[in-house]
Design a protein around this motif. Structure first.
Motif, PDB file in Angstrom:
ATOM      1  N   ASP A  57       0.853  -1.187   0.000  1.00 41.32           N
ATOM      2  CA  ASP A  57       0.000   0.000   0.000  1.00 41.32           C
ATOM      3  C   ASP A  57       0.897   1.249   0.000  1.00 41.32           C
ATOM      4  O   ASP A  57       1.667   1.451   0.946  1.00 41.32           O
ATOM      5  N   HIS A  72       0.254   4.246   0.549  1.00 44.49           N
ATOM      6  CA  HIS A  72       0.015   5.253   1.588  1.00 44.49           C
ATOM      7  C   HIS A  72       0.667   4.871   2.905  1.00 44.49           C
ATOM      8  O   HIS A  72       0.941   5.714   3.745  1.00 44.49           O
ATOM      9  N   GLN A  73       0.847   3.575   3.098  1.00 44.49           N
ATOM     10  CA  GLN A  73       1.257   3.075   4.415  1.00 44.49           C
ATOM     11  C   GLN A  73       2.591   3.691   4.845  1.00 44.49           C
ATOM     12  O   GLN A  73       2.787   3.990   6.022  1.00 44.49           O
ATOM     13  N   GLU A  97       3.844   6.612   4.265  1.00 42.85           N
ATOM     14  CA  GLU A  97       3.679   7.959   4.789  1.00 42.85           C
ATOM     15  C   GLU A  97       3.047   7.939   6.184  1.00 42.85           C
ATOM     16  O   GLU A  97       3.454   8.660   7.092  1.00 42.85           O
ATOM     17  N   LEU A  98       2.027   7.072   6.326  1.00 47.49           N
ATOM     18  CA  LEU A  98       1.328   7.005   7.614  1.00 47.49           C
ATOM     19  C   LEU A  98       2.252   6.509   8.716  1.00 47.49           C
ATOM     20  O   LEU A  98       2.251   7.030   9.832  1.00 47.49           O
ATOM     21  N   HIS A 149       4.613   9.061   9.705  1.00 47.20           N
ATOM     22  CA  HIS A 149       3.955  10.023  10.584  1.00 47.20           C
ATOM     23  C   HIS A 149       3.885   9.519  12.017  1.00 47.20           C
ATOM     24  O   HIS A 149       4.148  10.235  12.983  1.00 47.20           O
ATOM     25  N   LYS A 169      -4.718  -2.435  10.946  1.00 47.62           N
ATOM     26  CA  LYS A 169      -4.632  -1.099  10.370  1.00 47.62           C
ATOM     27  C   LYS A 169      -5.948  -0.367  10.638  1.00 47.62           C
ATOM     28  O   LYS A 169      -6.995  -1.018  10.688  1.00 47.62           O
ATOM     29  N   PRO A 170      -6.048   0.901  10.768  1.00 44.45           N
ATOM     30  CA  PRO A 170      -4.927   1.845  10.677  1.00 44.45           C
ATOM     31  C   PRO A 170      -4.086   1.860  11.953  1.00 44.45           C
ATOM     32  O   PRO A 170      -4.630   1.758  13.043  1.00 44.45           O
ATOM     33  N   THR A 195      -1.920   3.419  14.850  1.00 45.68           N
ATOM     34  CA  THR A 195      -1.794   4.708  15.515  1.00 45.68           C
ATOM     35  C   THR A 195      -0.431   4.703  16.191  1.00 45.68           C
ATOM     36  O   THR A 195       0.154   3.641  16.428  1.00 45.68           O
ATOM     37  N   ARG A 229       0.117   5.335  19.209  1.00 43.30           N
ATOM     38  CA  ARG A 229       0.025   4.676  20.500  1.00 43.30           C
ATOM     39  C   ARG A 229       0.105   3.158  20.370  1.00 43.30           C
ATOM     40  O   ARG A 229       0.870   2.489  21.053  1.00 43.30           O
ATOM     41  N   THR A 288      -8.675  -1.370   3.619  1.00 42.26           N
ATOM     42  CA  THR A 288      -7.474  -0.712   3.080  1.00 42.26           C
ATOM     43  C   THR A 288      -7.713   0.770   2.763  1.00 42.26           C
ATOM     44  O   THR A 288      -6.950   1.620   3.230  1.00 42.26           O
ATOM     45  N   ASN A 301      -8.124   2.682   5.951  1.00 44.89           N
ATOM     46  CA  ASN A 301      -6.810   2.900   6.564  1.00 44.89           C
ATOM     47  C   ASN A 301      -6.246   4.237   6.104  1.00 44.89           C
ATOM     48  O   ASN A 301      -5.802   5.046   6.914  1.00 44.89           O
ATOM     49  N   ILE A 331      -8.611   7.232   7.479  1.00 44.93           N
ATOM     50  CA  ILE A 331      -8.420   7.540   8.905  1.00 44.93           C
ATOM     51  C   ILE A 331      -6.987   8.019   9.149  1.00 44.93           C
ATOM     52  O   ILE A 331      -6.736   8.998   9.854  1.00 44.93           O
ATOM     53  N   TYR A 351      -4.765   9.412   7.120  1.00 52.64           N
ATOM     54  CA  TYR A 351      -4.420  10.754   6.627  1.00 52.64           C
ATOM     55  C   TYR A 351      -5.139  11.831   7.424  1.00 52.64           C
ATOM     56  O   TYR A 351      -4.578  12.905   7.690  1.00 52.64           O
ATOM     57  N   PHE A 372      -3.415  12.260  10.549  1.00 45.36           N
ATOM     58  CA  PHE A 372      -2.114  12.843  10.209  1.00 45.36           C
ATOM     59  C   PHE A 372      -2.241  14.355  10.064  1.00 45.36           C
ATOM     60  O   PHE A 372      -1.527  15.152  10.681  1.00 45.36           O
ATOM     61  N   LEU A 379     -15.286   1.775  10.113  1.00 44.44           N
ATOM     62  CA  LEU A 379     -14.358   0.686  10.441  1.00 44.44           C
ATOM     63  C   LEU A 379     -14.898  -0.156  11.593  1.00 44.44           C
ATOM     64  O   LEU A 379     -14.892  -1.395  11.545  1.00 44.44           O
TER      65      LEU A 379
END
Lengths: 157, 835
Positions: A29, A31-32, A34-35, A38, A124-125, A127, A129, B423, B426, B429, B431, B434, B460
């Motif tokens: 993925d 995007h993963q 970047e996340l 972060h 996922k997603p 965090t 924490r 997916t 994911n 949420i 972004y 973020f 979700l």
């Protein structure tokens, strides 16, 4: 009498462990990366990202890292298989692994790391924490090699 | 028919009951059935046959007796006729007239008379004894014997009696008497008369042996014995030797009384055709059959004796032979039926073995039994059945495999679907959060991003809950069986939920009863899921106060000490901490446990040291009913909602869903999980109060490791503490006061005199939080402050001029106790942390 671990405590411990560590992310993925970056921001983590598990395997069979984040559903080689291959090889045979997947919900996360396996599964997603707590659990057990990443990193040139 | 069923019914039951093989049972049945006719022949047939034979025999014997009687009758008639003729001769009459007129004269002088008398014995010279002519005064006129022997005979008293009897009879008659020589004699007498006047008596004597001679002529066998007796039972004649009125037969003289079986004096009728049985040893034979006949014109009886064995013997032997034959045949039948039964049983055994093989799973087993009989047909039917069974099993297996493949495909589809839906979420949420944390984001965008994140998380959560729910509904719950720490699980649950609570200014209170075990075997993830669901619900529906989680033990042993039993008045608007939470949900399961490792807090009443005996070991198999009560200070549950609480996809009313978010599946899933763990989830709110849920879990207690020795207990032994609590949250203050009481402190009003201050420094963002009034600071004992802070605010600066021990929320009794000790031990050190 054991103390009750306070909310956020393990995240703080994970932060300590993870500071300055080398982390490898394998996820198809786009995007993963970047996340995750972060989530790990402010921890001076060196993050290597691979969208192709085969390339990741090639890299990981040559380079030692402190933590591997593995997606499970990937083309060609899935996360479990890659994990099994890495277990057999050096230098990352004993590197802790966090599986990150969309296959499960939060309630099915397995954060109890069996010390010999040194792997946990997160939904996922991610965090910050949950990621840091998982790191604290991976290194919080009574395993003899429960040294923090930063110490290790400092020892290795 | 009735009889047959009455016999066959019990026989069948008996045979079925017998623990024998079929072959043996058949043989036994044959034996029983074969024995029945033999038994009947012996008991019923033979006596009947004998009776029938006796009938025939009596006729035969009566005929033989009649023949003998006939011979006797001929003899008697002949003798009487001779005597009567001779008495009627004119010479004899004249001679007697003259002698009567002249007196006795000339014995043996009249030659003519002598000749006549001698002629009487000419026919039977051997047995002829004598013939005499007597006058009425017994004077012998003439005789064939000598004068002496004739006179001696006349003198005989018996002969006189005969003489008198003959005269009385007045006509020819027969008599018998013992003769002069001792032998039995037969006398024929005839009166001599002229012109109607008795003149003299003619008497002819024969030896009775003449009768034996006559009997022997007609007698068939030496064992057929005719016996002629007089009315007194004295034997006159027989084919056997007779001596003195008795039978004298070889060997030795026998004496038996024929009158004992038949007395002719009592019954004068002739008794032909009737047989009598005589048991007497005679000629070596014990059983005799006797036929009796009455000769005419005498008082005599003729008994005809025949040995019983001679009559019935041949028949008896024939019957015996037949019986032996029947017995032998029965035995043969028994053997044959046993063999036949064995043959059938072998075939049956083969069927049984094949059935066993098929039961064991080998469906290809067949029976090799040929033949066109029942067993052969059974075997063919069995083989057909096995064939059908195999076909059907294969079909079923194919179906099953198909179904499994479909199920696998479905699971795969679900996995892929959930993966593909999660997916993009994911990214959504991830972004949005973020960007939310990015300082460059404007306030307006921030609001929109929060909406995006919230909607994403809702979606979700929906997907997660629905997948979870469908999995639980479809295949039940699969639970892990691994050792886990309840404290760790609680910490995880708080980790998830506490930040949200603090954000709303709510407190989370943890109340663990003394003696609750800490280590269990089970599925920690699922326990955490229940806790997160219930605590999250509590936070979601509460605006002021907080959520309290109470752990109790509902084990079966002694009732444990309950923190809620402590005295103390609850704060206004706070949870009633003293109410026995959960006990009113289910009556009957009083808490209590014994000998199980548990939270180490010693009961308040006992000494802290004595309670701790160095790591009591647990029994792994002991199970504990763990009760978790989660209650909040929210607006509670109304009646309408309560009825739909545990129905899927219902969340109060529709407005709830819109306001609070969530899927409405959390409680349903939690209840299913609790039920899978051998317990349940019930709602037991007090009317007018907040919501209260009670989870009961039946979990095995894990073998505990050595305890870490961190001693805890009460403050017994130290000076009694007068503690005051300051908190902006009434709910939390009441909870802290309860904890202090559990620790053994005396709780006083904050305005009064106190030696210890517990200062709740709530999260600054919360509305209810209020700083400690600065003007009161001088009254605080410098080193006797315990600060409670949220873990997020751990870096908060200490109060000015106060040395405190700092604790993170939520706190347990043991932490309070340790902190109080610490305030004693380190009076000078400020700001110590006690994690």
């Amino acid at each position: 009498m054991k103390n009750l671990r306070k909310p956020g405590q393990s995240a703080r411990e994970g932060e300590k462990h993870l500071r300055g560590a080398r982390v490898c992310l394998v996820d198809d993925d786009p995007h993963q990366a970047e996340l995750v970056a972060h989530c790990l921001s402010g921890l001076e983590v060196s993050l290597s990202v691979f969208r192709d598990p085969v390339a990741a395997e090639t890299y990981l069979s040559a380079h030692k890292t402190d933590l591997i984040l593995l997606d499970i559903m990937m083309p060609d080689v899935d996360g479990w298989e890659l994990h099994a291959r890495l277990r057999d090889s050096t230098p990352n045979g004993e590197t802790p692994v966090i599986f990150t997947t969309c296959l499960i919900g939060e309630s099915q996360e397995n954060t109890m790391s069996d010390p010999p396996n040194q792997c946990v599964t997160l939904a996922k997603p991610l965090t910050r924490r949950s990621l840091l707590s998982a790191v604290a659990k991976l290194y919080g057990g009574p395993a003899p090699r429960a040294a923090s990443f930063s110490e290790k990193s400092r020892r290795e040139p | 028919m009735m009889l047959a069923s009455r016999i066959i019914g019990p026989l069948r039951c008996f045979l079925r009951w017998l623990p024998l093989s079929v072959a043996r049972k058949i043989a036994l049945a044959t034996l029983i059935v074969g024995s029945v006719p033999i038994f009947f022949i012996i008991v019923y047939g033979i006596p009947r046959l004998e009776r029938a034979l006796m009938g025939t025999t009596s006729e035969v014997m009566a005929a033989a007796a009649a023949e003998h009687n006939h011979i006797l009758g001929q003899f008697l008639h002949a003798g009487l006729r001779q005597a009567a003729q001779t008495a009627r001769y004119p010479e004899v009459q004249r001679f007697a007239q003259r002698a009567a007129a002249d007196g006795v004269s000339g014995f043996g002088e009249n030659i003519e008379i002598d000749r006549l008398l001698s002629a009487l014995g000419s026919e039977e010279p051997v047995f002829f004894h004598s013939a005499c002519l007597f006058l009425l005064d017994h004077t012998i006129l003439a005789s064939t014997a000598s004068a002496e022997s004739a006179g001696a005979a006349c003198d005989h008293a018996t002969r006189r009696e005969i003489f008198d009897a003959a005269l009385r009879a007045g006509q020819p008659a027969v008599f018998h008497a013992f003769g002069a020589e001792g032998g039995m004699e037969i006398f024929f007498t005839a009166p001599v008369e002229r012109d109607g006047e008795f003149l003299a008596l003619l008497q002819v004597a024969y030896s009775a042996r003449i009768l034996r001679h006559l009997f022997l002529k007609v007698n068939a066998s030496p064992l057929s014995i005719p016996v002629l007796t007089d009315e007194n039972g004295e034997v006159i004649a027989s084919t056997l030797e007779v001596d003195g009125g008795r039978l004298s037969s070889s060997p030795g003289a026998v004496d038996f009384d024929l009158l004992g079986i038949f007395d002719p004096r009592w019954d004068p009728l002739p008794h032909a055709r009737e047989l009598f049985e005589l048991r007497h040893s005679l000629l070596g034979v014990d059983d005799w059959l006797v036929s009796v006949i009455r000769p005419e014109e005498t008082a005599w009886s003729l008994f005809y004796l025949e040995p019983r064995a001679r009559v019935l013997g041949p028949v008896r032997s024939v019957v015996n032979n037949a019986l032996w034959l029947a017995g032998g045949l029965t035995l043969l039948l028994v053997g044959g039926s046993f063999l036949a039964g064995n043959l059938a049983a072998r075939a049956l055994n083969r069927l049984t073995r094949a059935a066993d093989v098929i039961s064991a799973g080998d469906l290809s087993a067949r029976v090799d039994v040929g033949g066109r009989d029942e067993i052969g047909r059974l075997a063919r039917a069995f083989n057909d059945m096995a064939h059908q069974l195999r076909l059907r099993t294969e079909a079923l297996r194919a179906e099953h495999e198909k179904a499994e493949a479909a199920s696998r495909a479905k699971s795969e589809f679900l996995a892929v679907m959930s993966h593909e839906i999660r997916t993009p979420l994911n990214a959504v949420i991830g972004y949005s959060s973020f960007l939310l944390s990015d300082e460059k984001t404007s306030v307006g965008d921030r609001e929109s991003l929060r909406m995006i994140e919230k909607a994403g998380r809702h979606l979700l959560g929906m997907i997660n809950d629905m997948l979870d729910f469908s999995k639980i509904e479809a295949g039940g719950v699969e639970l892990l069986e691994e050792p886990f720490s309840l404290l760790e699980t609680l910490a995880d649950a708080f980790d998830h939920t506490a930040p949200a609570a603090w954000e709303k200014g709510l407190e989370i209170a943890l109340d663990i009863e003394n003696g609750v075990p800490t280590e269990f075997i089970g599925d920690a993830q699922r326990v955490r899921q229940i806790l997160v669901n219930l605590i999250g619900n509590g936070i979601k529906f509460t605006d002021k106060g907080g959520v309290r989680v109470a752990l109790r033990c509902g084990g079966p042993a002694r009732p444990g000490h309950r923190a809620s039993d402590e005295p103390g008045a609850p704060a206004e608007g706070a949870l009633s901490l003293d109410s026995p939470a959960g006990d009113d949900c289910h009556s009957g399961d009083q808490p209590g446990m014994g000998g199980i490792p548990c939270f180490g807090d010693a009961p308040v009443e006992t000494n802290a040291v004595s309670d701790w005996d160095g790591g009591r070991s647990a029994v792994a198999s002991s199970r504990v009913k763990l009760v978790i009560v989660v209650e909040d200070t929210g607006k509670g549950i109304n009646e309408r909602t309560r009825s739909k609480l545990f129905q899927p996809f219902s969340q109060g009313d529709g407005s709830h869903t819109r306001r609070y978010g969530g899927t409405g599946l959390g409680l349903v899933i939690s209840r299913r999980l609790a039920e899978a763990m051998g317990g349940g989830l019930t709602e037991c709110s007090d009317p007018g109060g907040g919501a209260r849920f009670r989870v009961a879990l039946d979990l095995p207690v894990a073998e505990r490791e050595e305890r870490d020795g961190a001693q805890s207990g009460t403050l017994l032994g130290t000076a009694p503490e007068r503690a005051a609590v300051f908190s902006g949250n009434d709910f939390h203050r009441a909870h802290l006061e309860s904890l202090l009481r559990q620790a053994g402190c005396e709780v006083v009003e904050e305005e009064g005199d106190f030696s210890l201050l517990v200062l709740d420094r709530s999260h600054p963002s919360a509305d209810a939080a209020a700083p400690y009034p600065a003007e009161r600071l001088p009254r605080v004992p410098a080193s006797r402050v315990i600060e409670l802070v949220c873990p997020l605010d751990f870096g908060l600066p200490s109060l000015p001029g106060v040395h405190s021990v700092r604790l993170s929320k939520p706190v347990m009794v043991s932490e309070i106790i340790r902190a109080i000790r610490e305030t004693h031990e380190k009076p000078t050190q400020a700001g110590t942390e006690c994690p």
